[in-house]
Design a protein around this motif. Structure first.
Motif, PDB file in Angstrom:
ATOM      1  N   LEU A   1       0.822  -1.206   0.000  1.00 21.61           N
ATOM      2  CA  LEU A   1       0.000   0.000   0.000  1.00 21.61           C
ATOM      3  C   LEU A   1       0.861   1.262   0.000  1.00 21.61           C
ATOM      4  O   LEU A   1       0.487   2.284  -0.574  1.00 21.61           O
ATOM      5  CB  LEU A   1      -0.935  -0.001   1.215  1.00 21.61           C
ATOM      6  CG  LEU A   1      -1.973  -1.128   1.246  1.00 21.61           C
ATOM      7  CD1 LEU A   1      -2.849  -0.995   2.471  1.00 21.61           C
ATOM      8  CD2 LEU A   1      -2.825  -1.129  -0.022  1.00 21.61           C
ATOM      9  N   GLY A   2       2.011   1.184   0.656  1.00 20.80           N
ATOM     10  CA  GLY A   2       2.887   2.347   0.699  1.00 20.80           C
ATOM     11  C   GLY A   2       3.693   2.556  -0.565  1.00 20.80           C
ATOM     12  O   GLY A   2       4.212   3.649  -0.799  1.00 20.80           O
ATOM     13  N   ALA A   3       3.792   1.510  -1.402  1.00 19.94           N
ATOM     14  CA  ALA A   3       4.635   1.610  -2.592  1.00 19.94           C
ATOM     15  C   ALA A   3       4.141   2.682  -3.555  1.00 19.94           C
ATOM     16  O   ALA A   3       4.928   3.280  -4.296  1.00 19.94           O
ATOM     17  CB  ALA A   3       4.690   0.259  -3.302  1.00 19.94           C
ATOM     18  N   THR A   4       2.833   2.922  -3.557  1.00 19.49           N
ATOM     19  CA  THR A   4       2.295   3.919  -4.480  1.00 19.49           C
ATOM     20  C   THR A   4       2.364   5.333  -3.928  1.00 19.49           C
ATOM     21  O   THR A   4       2.196   6.300  -4.681  1.00 19.49           O
ATOM     22  CB  THR A   4       0.828   3.590  -4.815  1.00 19.49           C
ATOM     23  OG1 THR A   4       0.105   3.438  -3.587  1.00 19.49           O
ATOM     24  CG2 THR A   4       0.737   2.305  -5.615  1.00 19.49           C
ATOM     25  N   PHE A   5       2.587   5.467  -2.627  1.00 22.67           N
ATOM     26  CA  PHE A   5       2.642   6.800  -2.026  1.00 22.67           C
ATOM     27  C   PHE A   5       3.798   7.630  -2.590  1.00 22.67           C
ATOM     28  O   PHE A   5       3.610   8.814  -2.922  1.00 22.67           O
ATOM     29  CB  PHE A   5       2.719   6.678  -0.513  1.00 22.67           C
ATOM     30  CG  PHE A   5       2.344   7.930   0.234  1.00 22.67           C
ATOM     31  CD1 PHE A   5       1.883   9.059  -0.421  1.00 22.67           C
ATOM     32  CD2 PHE A   5       2.456   7.980   1.614  1.00 22.67           C
ATOM     33  CE1 PHE A   5       1.526  10.213   0.268  1.00 22.67           C
ATOM     34  CE2 PHE A   5       2.106   9.127   2.320  1.00 22.67           C
ATOM     35  CZ  PHE A   5       1.648  10.248   1.640  1.00 22.67           C
ATOM     36  N   PRO A   6       5.004   7.060  -2.721  1.00 24.43           N
ATOM     37  CA  PRO A   6       6.070   7.867  -3.340  1.00 24.43           C
ATOM     38  C   PRO A   6       5.725   8.291  -4.755  1.00 24.43           C
ATOM     39  O   PRO A   6       6.002   9.432  -5.156  1.00 24.43           O
ATOM     40  CB  PRO A   6       7.283   6.914  -3.324  1.00 24.43           C
ATOM     41  CG  PRO A   6       6.990   5.926  -2.258  1.00 24.43           C
ATOM     42  CD  PRO A   6       5.508   5.748  -2.260  1.00 24.43           C
ATOM     43  N   VAL A   7       5.110   7.383  -5.525  1.00 24.31           N
ATOM     44  CA  VAL A   7       4.719   7.723  -6.891  1.00 24.31           C
ATOM     45  C   VAL A   7       3.687   8.843  -6.878  1.00 24.31           C
ATOM     46  O   VAL A   7       3.785   9.830  -7.621  1.00 24.31           O
ATOM     47  CB  VAL A   7       4.161   6.478  -7.611  1.00 24.31           C
ATOM     48  CG1 VAL A   7       3.683   6.839  -9.018  1.00 24.31           C
ATOM     49  CG2 VAL A   7       5.207   5.384  -7.665  1.00 24.31           C
ATOM     50  N   SER A   8       2.678   8.690  -6.007  1.00 18.67           N
ATOM     51  CA  SER A   8       1.632   9.701  -5.908  1.00 18.67           C
ATOM     52  C   SER A   8       2.202  11.059  -5.511  1.00 18.67           C
ATOM     53  O   SER A   8       1.865  12.087  -6.108  1.00 18.67           O
ATOM     54  CB  SER A   8       0.586   9.253  -4.876  1.00 18.67           C
ATOM     55  OG  SER A   8      -0.359  10.265  -4.633  1.00 18.67           O
ATOM     56  N   SER A   9       3.069  11.057  -4.503  1.00 28.28           N
ATOM     57  CA  SER A   9       3.627  12.318  -4.017  1.00 28.28           C
ATOM     58  C   SER A   9       4.453  13.016  -5.089  1.00 28.28           C
ATOM     59  O   SER A   9       4.341  14.228  -5.293  1.00 28.28           O
ATOM     60  CB  SER A   9       4.493  12.059  -2.777  1.00 28.28           C
ATOM     61  OG  SER A   9       3.746  11.455  -1.753  1.00 28.28           O
ATOM     62  N   LEU A  10       5.283  12.241  -5.779  1.00 29.38           N
ATOM     63  CA  LEU A  10       6.150  12.828  -6.802  1.00 29.38           C
ATOM     64  C   LEU A  10       5.340  13.308  -8.002  1.00 29.38           C
ATOM     65  O   LEU A  10       5.543  14.425  -8.505  1.00 29.38           O
ATOM     66  CB  LEU A  10       7.201  11.812  -7.248  1.00 29.38           C
ATOM     67  CG  LEU A  10       8.259  12.310  -8.235  1.00 29.38           C
ATOM     68  CD1 LEU A  10       9.037  13.477  -7.632  1.00 29.38           C
ATOM     69  CD2 LEU A  10       9.210  11.179  -8.609  1.00 29.38           C
ATOM     70  N   VAL A  11       4.389  12.477  -8.458  1.00 27.24           N
ATOM     71  CA  VAL A  11       3.602  12.835  -9.640  1.00 27.24           C
ATOM     72  C   VAL A  11       2.732  14.059  -9.365  1.00 27.24           C
ATOM     73  O   VAL A  11       2.736  15.038 -10.126  1.00 27.24           O
ATOM     74  CB  VAL A  11       2.735  11.645 -10.095  1.00 27.24           C
ATOM     75  CG1 VAL A  11       1.711  12.090 -11.145  1.00 27.24           C
ATOM     76  CG2 VAL A  11       3.614  10.540 -10.669  1.00 27.24           C
ATOM     77  N   PHE A  12       1.978  14.019  -8.259  1.00 28.92           N
ATOM     78  CA  PHE A  12       1.087  15.145  -7.976  1.00 28.92           C
ATOM     79  C   PHE A  12       1.873  16.382  -7.535  1.00 28.92           C
ATOM     80  O   PHE A  12       1.429  17.513  -7.777  1.00 28.92           O
ATOM     81  CB  PHE A  12       0.050  14.751  -6.919  1.00 28.92           C
ATOM     82  CG  PHE A  12      -1.135  14.034  -7.498  1.00 28.92           C
ATOM     83  CD1 PHE A  12      -2.275  14.731  -7.844  1.00 28.92           C
ATOM     84  CD2 PHE A  12      -1.110  12.668  -7.710  1.00 28.92           C
ATOM     85  CE1 PHE A  12      -3.377  14.095  -8.387  1.00 28.92           C
ATOM     86  CE2 PHE A  12      -2.200  12.008  -8.248  1.00 28.92           C
ATOM     87  CZ  PHE A  12      -3.335  12.716  -8.594  1.00 28.92           C
TER      88      PHE A  12
END
Length: 424
Positions: A358-369
């Motif tokens: 579940l946390g693996a997408t948080f870095p992607v989300s934070s960087l992309v947004f």
């Protein structure tokens, strides 16, 4: 039978089980401190220290804060499985307290550069990445089997209360005392939690805490749980859009509402209060967990898009409250389901890998947004969040229909499916 045991049974779990009560208080302190530093640091970057790339700066900080849960998942699983859980919990809280207090002292002396905030965030996130799955795994050691549902509700509601408290205090403390103040308060909370947990006896200490033979690998655990594995993939996809609120909210406050840290605090409070309400009411909603989850994701998609359609403080508050309620409902239904479906010996590995997935997408989300925040308006980012959640909700509903038809609401070693009314 006397009336005394019956009265004791009616007391809240944290009062009739002192061991669980102390650990619950420690959880509240650590998670509130973690959330306070995260929200406070993001507001510090957006409102005070940031330059021309506030979106990217805050996105990078949130990305760094989620790396440990992903990168260290195998190590965390082994640590939780091989060592006494009280030792792991108290040690993680002590280490986090030491890091936060050191950061406060250096910031007070004026020798803590802005880039060091990223290192502090990384260290605190690493400690919390160990603490959270260990706490979930240790619940059966603190309560009787009949109280697991109640303990799970308390654990999840604590995350909501912690998010509410930390989200409220973080920006306010930064406005009052910059990064020095928020680091100092967080350090004190971590160290108090370590004292509480270190002084607690785990009355049902057994196979879950200490060396256990023939532990399965993370790959083997997930291979034996195909239904749960697919659910985790759906929620990981949803997290790309839901966790973006931690980047979007400060940007929305600055660009659209033209307000201060008190407004960020009010939005965080609405999110936390909604999550708390969802954690309390989620177990009472009718329907199978995946059905409830898909409906909640649909409602959340509409809620997150609302501030993009109707800009204003009221719309943003309503959006955060409804989205938080959906998060709380989903959390309590699915964690309770996982507690029942995952074999006891696999729980240390499973909850570590759950946090990692579940946390693996948080870095992607934070960087992309965060990057998009430097090029798109905050209202457009709200619309992107809502649009991204809609297909995930549909996929989860389809998965639930297939799983129910195939009788997959059961443990791999169970002889029969769990009735839908009980798998909640």
């Amino acid at each position: 039978m006397s009336a005394a045991p019956a009265r004791a049974r009616r007391l809240p779990l944290v009062l009739r089980n002192p061991s669980f009560g102390r650990v619950w208080a420690g959880q509240l302190l650590t998670q509130a401190a973690s959330r306070m530093f995260q929200v406070g640091a993001v507001w510090w970057l957006v409102g005070f220290a940031g330059g021309g790339h506030r979106g990217l700066d805050s996105g990078l900080f949130l990305m760094v804060s989620t790396v440990p849960a992903v990168a260290l998942a195998p190590l965390i699983a082994r640590t939780v499985a091989r060592h006494a859980h009280r030792t792991v919990l108290a040690g993680a809280a002590t280490a986090a307290g030491a890091v936060a207090v050191t950061a406060a002292v250096l910031a007070r002396a004026g020798v803590l550069p802005m880039t060091a905030a990223y290192a502090v965030g990384l260290a605190l996130a690493g400690c919390q990445a160990v603490f959270d799955p260990c706490l979930t795994t240790s619940v059966p050691e603190l309560v009787e089997d009949a109280d697991i549902e109640s303990a799970t509700g308390f654990e999840l509601s604590t995350q909501s209360v912690a998010g509410l408290c930390g989200g409220l205090l973080g920006p306010l403390v930064v406005d009052a005392g910059a990064l020095t103040g928020v680091a100092g308060v967080c350090g004190a909370a971590y160290l108090l939690a370590a004292l509480l947990i270190g002084a607690t006896r785990f009355p049902h200490h057994g196979a879950g805490s200490g060396p256990a033979p023939e532990r399965r690998s993370l790959r083997q655990v997930l291979a034996g749980l195909p239904f749960i594995r697919r659910v985790l993939v759906c929620f990981a996809a949803a997290n790309i859009f839901t966790t973006a609120v931690y980047v979007v909210m400060p940007l929305y406050t600055r660009e659209v509402l033209h307000s201060t840290g008190s407004t960020v605090a009010s939005l965080e409070t609405a999110l936390g209060a909604g999550t708390l309400l969802g954690s309390v009411t989620g177990g009472r909603l009718p329907g199978r967990p995946v059905t409830v989850g898909s409906v909640c994701l649909t409602v959340m998609a509409a809620a997150l898009a609302l501030p993009g359609l109707f800009a204003g403080h009221a719309a943003a508050l309503a959006s955060m409250a409804v989205a938080g309620w959906c998060v709380g409902v989903i959390g309590v239904r699915f964690v309770a389901l996982f507690q029942r479906l995952v074999p006891a010996d696999d729980k240390p590995a499973f909850f570590a890998v759950m946090q990692g997935v579940l946390g693996a997408t948080f870095p992607v989300s934070s960087l992309v947004f965060g990057t998009l925040g430097d090029h798109l308006t905050a209202t457009t980012l709200c619309l992107v969040q809502g649009a991204g959640l809609a297909p995930v909700a549909l996929a989860l509903w389809w998965l639930g229909s297939r799983a129910h038809a195939a009788g997959q609401y059961r443990r791999p070693d169970a002889p029969a499916p769990v009735p839908a009314g009980e798998a909640s």
